[in-house]
Design a protein around this motif. Structure first.
Motif, mmCIF file in Angstrom:
data_model
loop_
_atom_site.group_PDB
_atom_site.id
_atom_site.type_symbol
_atom_site.label_atom_id
_atom_site.label_comp_id
_atom_site.label_asym_id
_atom_site.label_seq_id
_atom_site.Cartn_x
_atom_site.Cartn_y
_atom_site.Cartn_z
ATOM 1 N N LYS A 470 -2.501 17.644 26.062
ATOM 2 C CA LYS A 470 -2.261 18.148 24.702
ATOM 3 C C LYS A 470 -1.459 17.158 23.862
ATOM 4 O O LYS A 470 -1.521 17.165 22.645
ATOM 5 C CB LYS A 470 -1.531 19.500 24.775
ATOM 6 N N GLU A 471 -0.711 16.304 24.539
ATOM 7 C CA GLU A 471 0.027 15.289 23.790
ATOM 8 C C GLU A 471 -0.949 14.335 23.103
ATOM 9 O O GLU A 471 -0.827 14.040 21.917
ATOM 10 C CB GLU A 471 0.953 14.512 24.742
ATOM 11 N N ARG A 472 -1.947 13.900 23.863
ATOM 12 C CA ARG A 472 -2.945 13.006 23.271
ATOM 13 C C ARG A 472 -3.734 13.707 22.182
ATOM 14 O O ARG A 472 -4.052 13.135 21.149
ATOM 15 C CB ARG A 472 -3.897 12.507 24.364
ATOM 16 N N MET A 473 -4.030 14.969 22.436
ATOM 17 C CA MET A 473 -4.801 15.748 21.458
ATOM 18 C C MET A 473 -4.117 15.743 20.099
ATOM 19 O O MET A 473 -4.745 15.491 19.067
ATOM 20 C CB MET A 473 -4.949 17.176 21.983
ATOM 21 N N PHE A 474 -2.812 16.000 20.109
ATOM 22 C CA PHE A 474 -2.116 16.126 18.831
ATOM 23 C C PHE A 474 -1.619 14.784 18.284
ATOM 24 O O PHE A 474 -1.221 14.691 17.133
ATOM 25 C CB PHE A 474 -0.974 17.143 18.940
ATOM 26 N N ARG A 475 -1.651 13.750 19.136
ATOM 27 C CA ARG A 475 -1.202 12.452 18.646
ATOM 28 C C ARG A 475 -2.273 11.749 17.825
ATOM 29 O O ARG A 475 -1.956 11.002 16.905
ATOM 30 C CB ARG A 475 -0.778 11.558 19.825
ATOM 31 N N GLU A 476 -3.513 12.020 18.149
ATOM 32 C CA GLU A 476 -4.580 11.295 17.465
ATOM 33 C C GLU A 476 -5.645 12.235 16.948
ATOM 34 O O GLU A 476 -6.707 12.366 17.539
ATOM 35 C CB GLU A 476 -5.224 10.286 18.426
ATOM 36 N N PRO A 477 -5.386 12.917 15.854
ATOM 37 C CA PRO A 477 -6.426 13.789 15.316
ATOM 38 C C PRO A 477 -7.681 12.976 14.976
ATOM 39 O O PRO A 477 -7.571 11.832 14.525
ATOM 40 C CB PRO A 477 -5.782 14.372 14.046
ATOM 41 N N ALA A 478 -8.832 13.565 15.225
ATOM 42 C CA ALA A 478 -10.085 12.876 14.921
ATOM 43 C C ALA A 478 -10.196 12.644 13.419
ATOM 44 O O ALA A 478 -10.568 11.554 12.973
ATOM 45 C CB ALA A 478 -11.260 13.709 15.424
ATOM 46 N N TYR A 479 -9.855 13.692 12.654
ATOM 47 C CA TYR A 479 -9.928 13.602 11.190
ATOM 48 C C TYR A 479 -8.750 14.346 10.576
ATOM 49 O O TYR A 479 -8.352 15.398 11.066
ATOM 50 C CB TYR A 479 -11.190 14.281 10.644
#
Lengths: 547, 113, 432
Positions: A470-479
């Protein structure tokens, strides 16, 4: 017209938690219902993404005299953290105190689109507003410091309750209007004035020199005024005794004193400490959570500690001096005439330090023990307890119990004696994360068009790729979209549009009472005519209506 | 010719400030920024008269200045900031960015009558 | 012609930014000024007269020609320098930083060689300070160290410090003590209750001994008669006692500290001393900034780049290294191959070696009046005068921002407009 398709929509306000849906943004930059005709539009495929409203930060220090003094004092914060110039973005540096442009890109890069600067003295408001012109993409607002304001304390000392109430309303209205502020901020009420007299710390009922009003009177007086003016956000309160062992008693007493009045407790982690028999820190998160769970109108932001470098900066001048003395680190102080003060001290939080480990646990305990996510807002009191760039890591700590346990292994082993975190099994859902990062702050701030994806709301949208980490998920939003325009791709800002400034315009207008005009002339070092923040600093205002 | 080693410090003066804002090409500015202040003892030692011209030399250059006396330490000379002083100041900043505007060695020399 | 009276106008000479001036304007000219010092008066009366001619290589030129020539010089340079800003508004300064960034050039301001060492000292130890109104309202002790405001910040005493009547100092001078530390008697020191005439270059030593006295550390090699910086120790004890017993003290330091031997270390030790004193009472320090908006330059540089001065963008992001990227060192080493100078006059303020270096390279200067630099610069662009014919923000010596108004018209553009025009042309040149 923009169409975001195939995403799982998370909009707690509408009860949506991952249902497949399409979000449309009209050419006016507002979210709209999907059109019936086949109008031409840009289509973005958000397959595999969680689609949420843009994040809202209710409490951060990003611009103004104290933030810039901190940047200036701490070049070591910048050397290893930089972003080069591109054709569409400006260069920047800094980790805990990033430069203005970098701040905008970094916030937007995490899907945040609205951020409030939490502490602006009226005399220096122009600086905060000018600097915010160089913070791209995000919408911003400022809170005006009033808890140690000479004129406010003078009025509170008046005997006639009717006149006192009216005059306080006029003064608060004038201060907000002339400083182009969004909310009333109170920091260690009375304590900063006391600091200027080199006197001790303030309890709720200690009279403040030279007026004899007490912190309790300052807080209740201002909160009542805010209710009377119908301001969208309640009194934004940094309680007395920040960081001291046993301070939860003051925090509890403060909440009781303000029961029924509009207020928001900021960086509660720093105010949730009990005292062990030896006089050292222990967690009192449970005691505060019990009270908050029984009082659904209370909201707080957590001020979660993050291990690593931080730069502490508050209007709480005496607390900053104590930090300087305890750590021996470099120290900025700035007393502001008639109004406030400020201090800055850089720090390093370490998991092996027992005090830091306890503080880290206290924040997470508050986040996990308060049951209703709508009362909770995620902050690090950036950059006091850590930088805002650590939000994704905190989200992972909340959503992933195993990760949390693994992180706790690095803590000072004695921490278990003073905290209960190890016994807490709760894991946040994505919906709850959406609440504490956008929906709850927007609601608490009185911003109906933010923090949700209803038709008519701002086209500020973030799409995060759903994944295990989840850290990666929220660190790099696709858009990330701002007013319907794509501004961030894969966590990187690709544009630098100017955001809006959020303001209030209370009914009482902007006239300083006559007798205070006289005081102003005698005791300020600038003239009244040059005091108000001019329109030139607010090229894109957005006025939020009072209730 | 009487000569003396001393220490030069550049300073602000009210006249220099006012003349500068009138115009850097004004006669007042040029005159004030070429006016050196010395102590009465140095004055005596060099046999100077108020308003007399002397030559100042440093490692970096030379300049002609007009003398004025005023109470102050002996062997320390004061010259307003400006183009005349700039001819004497060395380029070395010792890694600070600031040249030695306040404090470098000079020799003062009276001119032929 | 009717005379228009403008009140609460900001003086743009020194860092004290007095904002209570009254200016009388007739026929688009300032004809009289009230509530002003002698320097400020001249600045107001002459600041918008004596415009230089717009010139390119000595020939009269149009603004368009000057913009084109400037952009060409800068875009062709391998190591251009953007420098100055001490007498222009923060708004222009913001575009100046962007220009340096686009050019991948050097960037510096005038604090580099005046109060820069104080800014560096803050990076080492911070700075406990306050706004000028606090000095006026609360300070019962003011100390001037290496500063002579009677000749440089002429209304400082009456508006903010020595004589100012404030909330807890209703009697002004009578409610305060004043001490001066300087290498010679000055018009300022004549007002002092305590004057310490010290040996040049001894500031660091003095501040160190004062710290020892404040912290009650043993000084076994010194007796009361021992000279410290040329002054007996017993007199320094007197100052320390005065500080410990006061309620609120502000130490104003000038370039007597920052430009003397020791430079940033002098200020660092003074700030440590002031910090130490806070265990007894409130004691703060404040730099007596010279040029009116030189603090604004530091502010803008810091919020856009993270660093207050001495910056290079040659790697595409800001790097900071005083002594390496400082304007004087850059010029002395011959590291600059074109320069754009905004709102300062290097020919009047820099050592000749640095001025000579500028004369050898393409140099562009923006100035509202003729200066020693407009005499020889390759491109000279006349501009409106900040605070008279151009509006914008200045930052006072205590960080308080004040907006300047435009009270007269000017046929020439503002610094901001010129920099924007040059920036656009540089971007176009780089695109093609």
């Amino acid at each position: 017209m923009l169409k975001i398709i195939n995403g799982g929509v998370y909009d707690p306000l509408q009860g949506l938690s991952g249902q497949a849906g399409t979000i449309c943004v009209g050419d006016d930059g507002k979210i709209c219902d999907p059109p019936s005709d086949a109008a031409p539009c840009d289509i973005v495929d958000a397959s595999g993404c969680a689609v949420m409203a843009g994040g809202v930060d209710i409490h951060s220090h990003i611009a103004g005299t104290k933030v810039n003094s901190a940047r200036s004092m701490c070049p070591e914060d910048h050397y290893d953290h930089f972003k080069p110039h591109t054709d569409t973005t400006r260069a920047g540096t800094g980790f805990t105190v990033p430069t203005s442009f970098y701040t905008g890109y970094e916030y937007a890069g995490q899907g945040y689109t609205t951020v409030f600067e939490a502490a602006v003295p009226p005399l220096e408001a122009r600086h905060a507003h000018e600097e915010l012109l160089d913070v791209p993409i995000i919408d911003t607002g400022t809170y005006t410091l009033m808890g140690n304001n000479y004129m406010i304390m003078q009025i509170l000392a008046e005997q006639d309750p009717v006149s006192r109430k009216e005059r306080l309303r006029d003064l608060v209205s004038w201060l907000l209007t002339t400083t182009k502020g969004y909310a009333v901020k109170v920091v260690n009420p009375g304590g900063v004035e006391s600091w200027k007299w080199a006197q001790g710390i303030q309890d709720l009922d200690t009279p403040v020199p030279p007026f004899g009003v007490t912190p309790r009177q300052i807080m209740t007086g201002l909160a009542e005024t805010i209710r009377g003016l119908g301001l969208p956000h309640g009194m934004h309160l940094h309680c007395n005794h920040l960081g001291e062992a046993g301070n939860y008693i003051t925090t509890l007493e403060t909440m009781r004193a303000l029961d029924g009045l509009p207020f928001h407790l900021t960086h509660l982690q720093f105010h949730a400490y009990g005292q062990s028999k030896k006089g050292t820190l222990k967690s009192a998160a449970s005691e505060l959570a019990d009270y908050i769970n029984g009082h659904p109108n209370v909201t707080f932001d957590v001020g979660q500690m993050v291990f690593g470098p931080a730069t502490t900066m508050t209007a709480d001048a005496p607390m900053q001096y104590r930090l300087h003395v305890v750590t021996g680190h470099k120290w900025i102080n700035n007393d502001v005439e008639m109004e406030s003060g400020a201090g800055v001290v850089p720090l390093q939080y370490k998991p092996k330090s027992l005090v830091n480990a306890i503080q880290w646990c206290v924040g997470l305990e508050l986040l996990l023990l308060v049951k209703n996510a709508w009362q909770i807002i995620l902050t690090t009191d950036h950059p006091n307890a850590g930088p805002f760039s650590a939000y994704p890591q905190i989200i992972r700590l909340l959503m992933d119990r195993d990760y949390r346990a693994s992180q706790m292994e690095a803590l000072n082993p004695r921490v278990g004696k003073y905290t209960v975190l190890a016994q807490l099994a709760r894991e946040y859902t994505l919906e709850e994360i959406a609440i504490i990062t956008r929906s709850a702050p927007a609601k608490t701030l009185g911003l109906p068009q933010r923090g949700n994806l209803r038709a008519g709301s701002c086209g500020d949208i973030a799409a995060y790729r759903i994944q295990e980490d989840k850290e990666r998920m929220f660190r790099e939003p696709a858009y990330v979209f701002k007013d319907g325009a794509l501004v961030v791709r894969d966590g990187k800002a690709i544009k630098s549009p100017q955001g809006r400034r959020l303001l209030v315009e209370p009914d009482c207008g902007a006239v300083l009472p006559d007798d205070l005009v006289d005081e102003f002339h005698r005791y300020y070092s600038i003239t009244l005519a040059n005091f108000p923040v001019q329109e030139e600093y607010i090229p894109r205002p957005e006025v939020i209506a009072c209730k | 010719m009487p000569a003396k080693q001393g220490f030069l410090i550049t300073v602000r003066t009210a006249r220099q400030g006012a003349a500068m804002e009138k115009g850097k090409l004004s006669a007042e500015y040029v005159a004030e920024t070429a006016t050196l202040t010395l102590s009465p003892r140095d004055y005596e030692e060099l046999g100077l008269k108020e308003g007399q011209q002397v030559k100042l030399s440093s490692d970096s250059g030379q300049a002609l200045v007009t003398c004025r006396f005023s109470e102050g330490p002996d062997g320390v000379f004061f010259l307003p900031l400006g183009p005349t002083a700039n001819a004497l100041i060395g380029e070395q900043t010792y890694g600070t960015g600031v040249p030695s505007y306040k404090g470098f060695n000079v020799e003062i020399e009276t001119l032929d009558a | 012609m009717p005379v228009t009276i403008h009140k609460d106008i900001v003086c743009t000479f020194c860092g004290a930014l007095c904002d209570d001036l009254e200016m009388h304007v007739e026929n688009n000219k300032v004809i009289d000024v009230k509530n002003v010092c002698g320097i400020g008066r001249n600045k107001a009366l002459h600041g918008d007269n004596d415009k230089p001619e717009c010139r390119v290589y000595g020939e009269r030129a149009t603004l368009e020609e000057a913009y084109d020539a400037s952009a060409r010089m800068l875009a062709q340079a391998r190591s251009p320098l953007v420098y100055g800003f001490s007498s222009t508004v923060a708004e222009a300064n913001r575009v100046g930083v962007e220009l340096a960034e686009i050019l991948r050039g050097g960037l510096d301001n005038c604090s580099s060689y005046c109060h820069g060492p104080g800014v560096l000292a803050r990076q080492h130890v911070g700075l406990p300070t306050c706004t000028l109104g606090e000095a006026k309202n609360r300070a019962d002790l003011v100390v001037f160290w290496g500063a002579n405001p009677m000749e440089s910040h002429m209304r400082h005493f009456s508006r903010y410090s020595v004589q100012a009547k404030g909330m807890y100092t209703p009697l002004g001078r009578k409610d305060r003590k004043m001490a001066v530390v300087d290498v010679r008697p000055t018009p300022s020191s004549k007002n002092a209750d305590l004057f310490f005439q010290v040996t040049p270059g001894s500031d660091y030593e003095i501040a160190t001994v004062l710290r020892a006295l404040v912290l009650e550390m043993p000084l076994p090699t010194l007796t009361d008669d021992s000279l410290v910086g040329g002054v007996p120790l017993a007199r320094w004890r007197e100052l320390v006692e005065l500080i410990k017993q006061c309620k609120y003290c502000v130490v104003f330091f000038g370039i007597g500290l920052t430009q003397s031997q020791g430079k940033d270390l002098n200020v660092e030790q003074l700030i440590r001393l002031v910090s130490d004193c806070n265990r007894y009472t409130r004691v703060y320090a404040m730099p007596m900034r010279g040029h009116a908006n030189v603090n604004g330059n530091n502010q803008v540089f810091v919020w856009q780049t993270g660093y207050p001065l001495a910056i290079s963008f040659n790697r595409g992001y800001p790097r900071f290294n005083p002594g390496e990227f400082s304007v004087i060192d850059m010029l002395n080493r011959g590291d600059v191959d074109a320069a754009i100078i905004v709102a300062t006059d290097p020919a009047a303020h820099l050592p000749y070696t640095a001025v000579d270096a500028l004369k050898k390279i393409p140099t562009i200067v923006l100035d509202p009046v003729n200066s020693l630099t407009t005499e020889w610069a390759n491109v000279v662009i006349p501009v409106a005068t900040s605070g008279l014919s151009a509006a914008g923000t200045y930052y006072r010596m205590d960080n308080v921002p004040i907006r300047l108004r435009k009270i007269i018209d000017c046929e020439w553009p503002t610094d901001l407009e010129v920099l924007q025009n040059i920036k656009e042309r540089v971007l176009n040149a780089k695109d093609h």
